[in-house]
Design a protein around this motif. Sequence first.
Motif, mmCIF file in Angstrom:
data_model
loop_
_atom_site.group_PDB
_atom_site.id
_atom_site.type_symbol
_atom_site.label_atom_id
_atom_site.label_comp_id
_atom_site.label_asym_id
_atom_site.label_seq_id
_atom_site.Cartn_x
_atom_site.Cartn_y
_atom_site.Cartn_z
ATOM 1 N N ARG A 34 65.298 23.916 4.144
ATOM 2 C CA ARG A 34 63.929 23.621 4.564
ATOM 3 C C ARG A 34 63.547 24.372 5.838
ATOM 4 N N TYR A 56 54.999 24.730 0.183
ATOM 5 C CA TYR A 56 55.884 23.895 0.998
ATOM 6 C C TYR A 56 55.551 22.418 0.803
ATOM 7 N N ALA A 60 58.087 19.633 -0.864
ATOM 8 C CA ALA A 60 58.492 18.452 -0.103
ATOM 9 C C ALA A 60 58.023 17.169 -0.781
#
Length: 436
Positions: A34, A56, A60
Amino acid sequence: MIPARDKNWFGHPRGLTILFLTEMWEMFSFFGMRALLVYYMTKHLDMGQEYSSLIYGAYAAFVYFTPVFGGMVADRWLGKRNAVMIGGATMALGHFMMASEPLFYPALATIALGNGLFLPSLASQIEGLYRDGDPRSKSAYNIYYVGVNLGAFLAPLVCGTLGETYGWHWGFAAAGFGMLISLVIYLAGARYLPPEPARGGAARAARPPLDRAARDRFALLIGIAAIVVVFRGAYEQVGNTIALWADSGVDREVAAGWTIPMTWFQALDSLIVFAFTPLLVARWARLAKRGVETPWLGKMAFGAAIVGASYLMLALVAAWCDAHGTRASWIWLVGWFVLMTTGELYILPVGLGLFGRMAPEGFRATSIATWFFAGFFGNLLAGALGTLWSQLSHAWFFTLIGAVAGMAATLLYMLGRRLGDVESHGTAGAAMALAR
């Protein structure tokens, strides 16, 4: 002869050490990847900032989404041990797939799917290490959470440094090897872990029915989760736009010839959790002895307000830097992490404990799943907000994010004032689980 799983290490069952180390290396793997992700997309794959933020946020989000179904698969069909091994191997494969640019999207999906099996199946084995009434079980999750943060702290320092210095693929490879180490530890210590519980029809038959009081409790939890979605829209900028600001808006030079690697700042969150958690727990214990007990939603509202204030501080710093044509000192970014993480400790662990306490008996996993859903939608919101990074000045963007956190604080405060002591609406024993 004492069974292997009943023997102790460090005052706790040996299985806790195995789970601690397994999760530490899994967190090393997860947070190592990450820490590199947004830089890899913008610097290596030449993706636009808006698109990178969306990717992203979506990735997530699905990391929080897949455990809801992964836990169901483990409980009903695979069993926890099989789910951990399959999930861990799948995650390792995904990390190594990141070394190939054409496999970028399949790699993200593979890691998210593996996480869905691994995350709930590992943490849920802790309870089976202790007999009913064992007082040590109360501190077991706290010890386990140290492993979570230890892995998260080391990951940016190792994977981030390798990625920045030798190439992004080296950092991803280190994350993959971390996942393999996690699996080896789990398999080597399997004899110290609790036996598999009943699955399928036997487990469902033992679960009590969901009555009206339980349904009301779930409705309340869903309302709280909806507000937490708003909060996470601000909080989850840490690995997204904050990482971008560390690269472009922060002067990271400490001494002539040495600059702080931009990925290292991602380790600060876990470091501050280590340092501040004992202080906050001790403070709350002292207040409780004096009969001062802050309501759950009051603590959460306070935490969201602190996070909002931290972003407003960055807005002032960014505005000053824009006016003077300079970049912010790295000390401001460190100060932001201290303030933001303090707020995090007031809302995320407290909220998780609330969801565990208010879970009706037999429906605790469903309650924790509701918390994961808040992380899912919150990350989607964070990704959407992140697309504004290139469209607004840094000062106005941080002001907007501070306002989002402030809105969450206001809603939590209003709900707390309306309900009073939220636990009076029904609790069902303390429970804890892992929250990222």
